[in-house]
Design a protein around this motif. Sequence first.
Motif, short mmCIF file in Angstrom:
data_model
loop_
_atom_site.label_atom_id
_atom_site.label_comp_id
_atom_site.label_asym_id
_atom_site.label_seq_id
_atom_site.Cartn_x
_atom_site.Cartn_y
_atom_site.Cartn_z
N SER A 34 -6.25 43.48 -15.00
CA SER A 34 -5.93 44.16 -16.25
C SER A 34 -5.29 45.62 -16.03
O SER A 34 -4.63 46.12 -16.75
N ARG A 35 -5.79 46.32 -15.05
CA ARG A 35 -5.61 47.64 -14.90
C ARG A 35 -4.21 48.02 -14.91
O ARG A 35 -3.75 49.04 -15.53
N PRO A 36 -3.35 47.42 -14.01
CA PRO A 36 -1.76 47.55 -13.82
C PRO A 36 -1.19 47.27 -15.31
O PRO A 36 -0.08 47.66 -15.40
N MET A 37 -1.87 46.29 -16.06
CA MET A 37 -1.10 46.03 -17.47
C MET A 37 -0.94 47.13 -18.44
O MET A 37 -1.56 47.99 -18.45
N GLN A 38 0.30 46.87 -19.11
CA GLN A 38 0.69 47.92 -20.05
C GLN A 38 0.45 47.26 -21.27
O GLN A 38 0.05 46.07 -21.68
N MET A 39 0.21 48.01 -22.57
CA MET A 39 0.01 47.71 -24.02
C MET A 39 1.27 47.06 -24.49
O MET A 39 2.54 47.65 -24.09
N ALA A 40 1.00 46.15 -25.15
CA ALA A 40 2.26 45.42 -26.01
C ALA A 40 2.64 46.52 -27.26
O ALA A 40 1.54 47.24 -27.69
N LEU A 41 3.89 46.45 -27.65
CA LEU A 41 4.10 47.50 -28.40
C LEU A 41 5.11 46.88 -29.56
O LEU A 41 5.89 45.97 -29.03
N TYR A 42 4.90 47.52 -30.80
CA TYR A 42 5.96 47.12 -31.80
C TYR A 42 7.29 48.00 -31.48
O TYR A 42 7.19 49.12 -31.05
N PHE A 43 8.35 47.62 -31.88
CA PHE A 43 9.78 48.27 -31.53
C PHE A 43 10.81 47.64 -32.36
O PHE A 43 10.78 46.54 -33.07
N CYS A 44 11.90 48.50 -33.01
CA CYS A 44 12.82 48.24 -33.79
C CYS A 44 14.02 47.66 -32.60
O CYS A 44 14.34 48.69 -31.91
N THR A 45 14.83 46.59 -32.83
CA THR A 45 15.77 46.20 -32.06
C THR A 45 17.05 47.00 -32.09
O THR A 45 17.51 47.25 -30.77
N GLY A 46 17.01 47.68 -33.20
CA GLY A 46 18.29 48.88 -33.04
C GLY A 46 17.90 49.97 -32.19
O GLY A 46 18.84 50.75 -31.96
N ALA A 47 16.51 50.35 -31.80
CA ALA A 47 16.40 51.30 -30.99
C ALA A 47 16.37 51.33 -29.63
O ALA A 47 16.14 52.11 -28.86
N VAL A 48 16.34 50.02 -29.29
CA VAL A 48 16.30 49.38 -27.83
C VAL A 48 17.43 48.76 -27.52
O VAL A 48 17.89 47.66 -27.96
N LYS A 49 18.41 49.37 -26.79
CA LYS A 49 19.73 48.65 -26.51
C LYS A 49 19.80 47.50 -25.50
O LYS A 49 20.36 46.59 -25.77
N ASP A 50 18.81 47.60 -24.63
CA ASP A 50 18.73 46.78 -23.55
C ASP A 50 17.90 45.49 -23.94
O ASP A 50 16.63 45.75 -24.22
N GLU A 51 18.50 44.29 -24.10
CA GLU A 51 17.78 43.17 -24.69
C GLU A 51 16.68 42.65 -23.72
O GLU A 51 15.68 41.91 -24.03
N ARG A 52 16.57 42.95 -22.26
CA ARG A 52 15.76 42.51 -21.29
C ARG A 52 14.47 43.20 -21.56
O ARG A 52 13.37 42.90 -21.41
N LEU A 53 14.48 44.41 -22.21
CA LEU A 53 13.14 44.98 -22.72
C LEU A 53 12.50 44.54 -23.83
O LEU A 53 11.43 44.95 -24.07
N PHE A 54 13.00 43.38 -24.72
CA PHE A 54 12.29 42.75 -25.80
C PHE A 54 11.41 41.95 -25.14
O PHE A 54 10.46 41.69 -25.95
N LYS A 55 11.38 41.52 -23.98
CA LYS A 55 10.72 40.65 -23.43
C LYS A 55 9.03 40.91 -23.46
O LYS A 55 8.71 41.89 -23.22
#
Length: 735
Positions: free
Chosen positions: A541-562
């Motif tokens: 669990s230590r290397p894991m990152q937190m899940a985050l809410y985001f707006c799709t218009g603010a993140v241009k690379d769809e691969r980062l939506f995963k």
Amino acid sequence: MKSKKKNLPKHQEEEKSAEGTGVQCSRPKSPHGLTTNSHTDKRKTRGARKSTKQVFESYMTFEEVSHGLKRGELIQGQLRINPKKYHEAFIPSPDDTRDIFLDGIVARNRAMNGDIVVVKVLPQEQWKVTVVYIVEKKHSRAATGFLKFLPDKPFAMFSPVDHRVPRINVPLSDCPEDFTTRPGDYANTLFICRITDWAATSNFAEGQLSKTLGQAGEIEPETEGILTEYDVDFSEFPDEVLDCLPKNLPWTIPPEEMSKRRDLRNECIFTIDPATARDLDDALSCKQLPDGNFEVGVHIADVSYFVEEDNTLDTIASRRATSVYLVQKVIPMLPRLLCEDLCSLSPLKNRLTFSVIWKITPEGKILDEWFGRSVIRSCVKLSYDHAQSMIEAPDKMFTAEELPPVDPVHPIDEIHQAVLNLHSIAKNLRAQRFSGGALRLDQVSLTCLVFDYFVLVEEFMLLANIATAHHIYRKFPELALLRCHPPPKAKMLDELQELCDQLGINVDLSSAGALHKSLITTLGDDEYSGARKEVLTHMCSRPMQMALYFCTGAVKDERLFKHYALNVPFYTHFTSPIRRYADIIVHRLLASSLSALSSDEVQKQASHCNDKKTVSKRVQELSSELFFGVFVKECGPLDSEAMVMGVLDQSFDVLVLRYGVQKRIYCKSVMALDSFHHRKVGKKSELTLVWTPEDTESAPVEQVISVFTLVEVQLKADNAPMKYSAMLKRPGDNC
């Protein structure tokens, strides 16, 4: 390293002196349009504190910071202060592969835990990192602590319980009237203090007492302190908020609203919740179709109908962003009238919902889906125990006496069969999810089990959230509020793989699915295999990152939506609008009822929801620790076996097997320990403890501590209220 054991007093109070050098200044408007809520440094210090000596240097100006960030000379990130070593602080590096270390209180230049800061990495010959600007003050600047009387001073010293917060000078005029004459009466009294200023010329902040909480060690004062420190609004909802809700009770659905919705009141729809739950925000339905397939529905309370955008209720709900669950109570996001009555999907009552309805095969393949606003009438409120009993006894004929009141329109057998069908489909969905590469990392007490009803409910909630994410992203590619889960930090993952290889543990960390398959492989077949799995899960669990809410218009690379853990390209939260504001935004997107919001505004709310979710999780943990501390005090000392989870140079962490808690043991605090030494081979860290002989004829006993080592510990209350320690017992001392 070899260290001789020293008999230092437990919890010895350290002087929070300034150390190192740094840079600092007055606080102008922050870059990126973020508010700093800052105070000017021109306030005069009081009495003996008046000084012209600069402890901290000035912050950079807005223009200097903006240019420095653009040129790559400065780095922005969120400050994390080590709770066990408050002089150590970190921010993530720009590529997020490692941490940047800030050494000393002066280096972090009056920034506090959680603040968004800008740092400057000095040249290698100086080899220091200093905070040059505070972009956004995430920390509440409130602290729980104790007052100390200082003779001949016009102020008292406030000592926060959290050592990451500086000591604060409080004017005597702020203190209780008889504090100066009877300071001893307040030795065990908890206060809340808010920092009002922290001058560049002082090691200490200045502040004002905002409340006397009560006696330290009592549940309610301690709980209120936690909530205030973490800026959780636990006040009663004001009249102007309640005025936003219907006045004529019991409320009925207006005919004009009924005509706009799909009428599902005659369907066999039911809830599955804890027996004591009153805020029922999700319901399920399942009926077999003539072709052998099923029509399955997830029906979620339509909270957005009552929480109109931009009214007073909406403002408060968006600010709170989430309900906060404590051991003894819940701090709700919405008024109880809404949570427990108007929106709660209570049995035999017409309720407004958002529904996702699928045509689905018995194997879990989706053939068709429908989204829309609906009206339901739940036919029964099943508890988890009821659902589990139905699943475990598929052929049993349940009687009316064994269940809560049931709508006579739907026979008990019809409900029982729907539960069985849902469970069968859910098992197939779950198997497909994990075979397709999903991961589950549960750090829970060892006595916790995954029951069938949990699988049933969870699988359909996940399915609804995934389906909703696809739907709103197709409809609103620039405005959709989704939830991503970034992959683990690569450097930490590589180091973990190296450590596991050294330990002889066959773990594949190449993907979420590979890790899940590794973790379900039993680590041995003895009585400690479950404990080893729990320790390994913690390590993973230590290397894991937190899940985050985001707006799709603010993140241009769809691969980062995963979503890494679920291994799906799109995910969101739709199923809990009573307790999560993000879900309300998603409901508004589904209803196309959002006003002309920009992607920046949705992203700002997403970031706020992230902050509040993190706070909620931490407050929940602190509440549990508080109650367990009381348990140890009243029932302890408590003996247990423990398994080592991690080893440092002068301490090690253990999982206390009988109680499922994690504690750190400091070698210098272990009684009867003569000496200890630490060595590290590759990534494997190891401590050798040398115990003082019990008699003159015996030789010293050596004990080797590494990951998975079994030790005997005793949990014992500390002198500090609500705190307890794990004391290592001499090898051979039975629990």
